[in-house]
Scaffold this motif. Sequence first.
Motif, PDB file in Angstrom:
ATOM      1  N   LEU A  44     101.992  42.146 194.884  1.00  0.00           N
ATOM      2  CA  LEU A  44     101.161  40.985 195.205  1.00  0.00           C
ATOM      3  C   LEU A  44     101.917  40.008 196.100  1.00  0.00           C
ATOM      4  O   LEU A  44     101.376  39.473 197.070  1.00  0.00           O
ATOM      5  N   ILE A  45     103.195  39.778 195.794  1.00  0.00           N
ATOM      6  CA  ILE A  45     104.019  38.874 196.599  1.00  0.00           C
ATOM      7  C   ILE A  45     104.184  39.427 198.009  1.00  0.00           C
ATOM      8  O   ILE A  45     104.091  38.707 199.000  1.00  0.00           O
ATOM      9  N   ASN A  46     104.434  40.752 198.104  1.00  0.00           N
ATOM     10  CA  ASN A  46     104.551  41.385 199.414  1.00  0.00           C
ATOM     11  C   ASN A  46     103.266  41.223 200.214  1.00  0.00           C
ATOM     12  O   ASN A  46     103.280  40.924 201.416  1.00  0.00           O
ATOM     13  N   GLU A  47     102.127  41.431 199.555  1.00  0.00           N
ATOM     14  CA  GLU A  47     100.832  41.352 200.233  1.00  0.00           C
ATOM     15  C   GLU A  47     100.560  39.929 200.715  1.00  0.00           C
ATOM     16  O   GLU A  47     100.083  39.711 201.827  1.00  0.00           O
ATOM     17  N   PRO A  96      97.735  49.292 203.805  1.00  0.00           N
ATOM     18  CA  PRO A  96      97.910  50.359 202.814  1.00  0.00           C
ATOM     19  C   PRO A  96      97.759  49.858 201.395  1.00  0.00           C
ATOM     20  O   PRO A  96      98.089  48.716 201.085  1.00  0.00           O
ATOM     21  N   THR A  97      97.241  50.723 200.525  1.00  0.00           N
ATOM     22  CA  THR A  97      97.249  50.468 199.095  1.00  0.00           C
ATOM     23  C   THR A  97      98.304  51.379 198.493  1.00  0.00           C
ATOM     24  O   THR A  97      98.145  52.600 198.479  1.00  0.00           O
ATOM     25  N   LEU A  98      99.415  50.803 198.067  1.00  0.00           N
ATOM     26  CA  LEU A  98     100.510  51.621 197.581  1.00  0.00           C
ATOM     27  C   LEU A  98     100.152  52.276 196.260  1.00  0.00           C
ATOM     28  O   LEU A  98      99.678  51.608 195.351  1.00  0.00           O
ATOM     29  N   PRO A  99     100.369  53.608 196.119  1.00  0.00           N
ATOM     30  CA  PRO A  99     100.138  54.246 194.822  1.00  0.00           C
ATOM     31  C   PRO A  99     101.115  53.718 193.795  1.00  0.00           C
ATOM     32  O   PRO A  99     102.260  53.396 194.109  1.00  0.00           O
ATOM     33  N   THR A 100     100.653  53.601 192.560  1.00  0.00           N
ATOM     34  CA  THR A 100     101.474  52.983 191.514  1.00  0.00           C
ATOM     35  C   THR A 100     102.677  53.826 191.147  1.00  0.00           C
ATOM     36  O   THR A 100     103.618  53.325 190.538  1.00  0.00           O
ATOM     37  N   ASN A 101     102.687  55.112 191.513  1.00  0.00           N
ATOM     38  CA  ASN A 101     103.818  55.947 191.129  1.00  0.00           C
ATOM     39  C   ASN A 101     104.963  55.878 192.126  1.00  0.00           C
ATOM     40  O   ASN A 101     106.002  56.494 191.934  1.00  0.00           O
ATOM     41  N   LEU A 102     104.796  55.123 193.211  1.00  0.00           N
ATOM     42  CA  LEU A 102     105.885  54.980 194.167  1.00  0.00           C
ATOM     43  C   LEU A 102     106.911  53.984 193.659  1.00  0.00           C
ATOM     44  O   LEU A 102     106.557  52.979 193.066  1.00  0.00           O
ATOM     45  N   PRO A 103     108.211  54.228 193.891  1.00  0.00           N
ATOM     46  CA  PRO A 103     109.217  53.235 193.489  1.00  0.00           C
ATOM     47  C   PRO A 103     109.066  51.973 194.311  1.00  0.00           C
ATOM     48  O   PRO A 103     108.727  52.027 195.488  1.00  0.00           O
ATOM     49  N   GLN A 104     109.281  50.832 193.669  1.00  0.00           N
ATOM     50  CA  GLN A 104     109.136  49.552 194.362  1.00  0.00           C
ATOM     51  C   GLN A 104     110.195  49.421 195.451  1.00  0.00           C
ATOM     52  O   GLN A 104     111.358  49.785 195.263  1.00  0.00           O
ATOM     53  N   GLN A 105     109.793  48.922 196.607  1.00  0.00           N
ATOM     54  CA  GLN A 105     110.744  48.722 197.693  1.00  0.00           C
ATOM     55  C   GLN A 105     111.744  47.629 197.322  1.00  0.00           C
ATOM     56  O   GLN A 105     111.496  46.808 196.455  1.00  0.00           O
TER      57      GLN A 105
END
Length: 491
Positions: free
Chosen positions: A263-266, A455-464
Motif C-alpha cells: 500500500l505504501i509503495n502504491e 501491476p497487482t503483485l501476487p501475494t506469494n511474491l517476496p516483498q521488495q
Amino acid sequence: MDDQELGFKAGDVIEVMDATNKEWWWGRILDSEGWFPASFVRLRVNQDEPMEDYPMKAEDGKEEDASNTARRYGVGQTSKDQMRTNVINEIISTERDYIKHLKDICEGYIKQCRKRADMFTEDQLKTIFGNIEDIYKCQKKFVKALEKKFNTDHPHLSEVGSCFLEYQTEFQIYSEYCNNHPNACVELSRLTKVNKYVYFFEACRLLQKMIDISLDGFLLTPVQKICKYPLQLAELLKYTNPQHRDFKDVEAALNAMKNVARLINERKRRLENIDKIAQWQSSIEDWEGEDVLVRSSELIYSGELTKISQPQAKSQQRMFFLFDHQLVCCKKDLLRRDILYYKSRINMDDMEIVDVEDGKDKDFNISVKNAFKLLCRDPEEIHLFCAKKPEQKQRWLKAFENERKQVQLDQETGFSITEVQKKQAMLNANKQHHTGKPKAVTRPYYDFLMRQKHPTLPTNLPQQQVFMLAEPKRKPSNFWQNISRLTPFRK
C-alpha cells in the motif's frame, strides 16, 4: 583475515555447526571450519520435511531429543526452535533500538528546533520530520505489546504474530512519512547550505549522544523499518512449526505486513505520477474548467476513439484520456499531430458503461461496429463511442471496469492528495513552459506513458526491499500503444 574466520563466496553452502550466537555462527565448508557472520547468509531449510522430523512434544510436555533433527539440518546441537529464538530475539532487540532512535530524533532534534522559532517555522518542521512523532507514539505501544508476548524463559514459544495483526492498520501512518521523505531531504539540503543550521544540527546530535550520522541519515530509518517487517516475519514463519500456536498468526501477519508495504509503495507511485499528470495538462491547448488533479490522480487508460454525437449522429475522431473519476476528450492539431486541444470531459461517477452489439443502434439510428455507450440517467445523457478493432473495444471496457475499482479502493484505503501537493505539481508543470512557446505533449511525458503499468503483485511474491532504494524492474508494457501514435516526428 583471522585463523578462526571462515572465508566463503556467494553461492557456497556452509554446514552450520553452532548457531547459539545470533551474530556469529561456526560452520564448515569441505575441510575448512571457522566463524562467519550470520547476517551474510540465509539458512537453507527444507520446507517439505515431514512433520515427524520436527521436534515434537511428548506427553509429559517436554520436547523429544532433537539431536537427530538438528543433524538433518546441519546445525549441530541447535534446532529449528533455536533458529526461531534467534529471530524472535532479533525482532525484540531491533524494536527496542528503533524506539530509542525515534526518541532521540523527537527529543534531540524536534524539541530543540521548536525552541528556535527564529530558525524554524512549524511548516518547516512538518516538512523535515513529517509525522515521525505519531510514528514514535505508535511504536511505543507496539513494542510494549511485543514484550508482553515475549516468553523470557523459552523465547521460541513466544506468540508475537497477533501483535502485528493488531497494529497493521496503525502502520499505515508510515505512508505519509514515506511520501514526505523526499521533501524532507530537499528542505534539509537547502538549510544545510547555511552554516548556522549545520552547527545547530550537529549540536543537537552531540547533546543527545547520537552516533556520527547526519540528520537525513537518521530520518531514513522509518522508511527502511516498515519494509523490513515482511522480511523478519518471513524468517519467523520459516522457523515456526505448523503446529506451533503462533503459526497461523505469523502467517496472517506476514501477508498483512506485505499488504501494508504494498500500500505504501502504491501511494508513493501515485504521488510521483501527479507531477506527470500536471505536466500533461499543461501541454494541452485551450484547457477549460478545473485542473484534472482536483478530482483525479491516476491515468487509467488512453487512446483514440470515434465519438458519435446527437442529434445528427455526427462522428469525430478524438483522443480520450481515462482518469479516475473523469474521461477527458481532446482533439489533435491538423498539422502538428503532437499538439492536443481540450474539448470536453465526462464525469465517470455518474456514468454506466453499456456494451453495444454490432449493427443498428436504436438511440442514434445508425449502424455501428465495435461500439459502447456511456449512459447518464439524471439528466438523460448518452455518449456513443466506436473503436477501430474489437480488441481495442475490449481494452476500453476493461479500463472502465478498472477505473471503478480504483475509485472504490481509494475510498476503502483513504487515499487522497493534499491541496498543497496538487498546487505544487501544477506550479512545477507550468514553470516548464515558456511564455509564447507553442505547447506540445513533451517527450518525457510520452516516455512516462510508454513505461506506465499498474501491476497487482501476487501475494506469494517476496516483498521488495526498501522501495525508495530498490524499486522492482518493470517489463515494457503494450498498455499505451494507442497513445504512442502521438509521438513527435513519427510517420
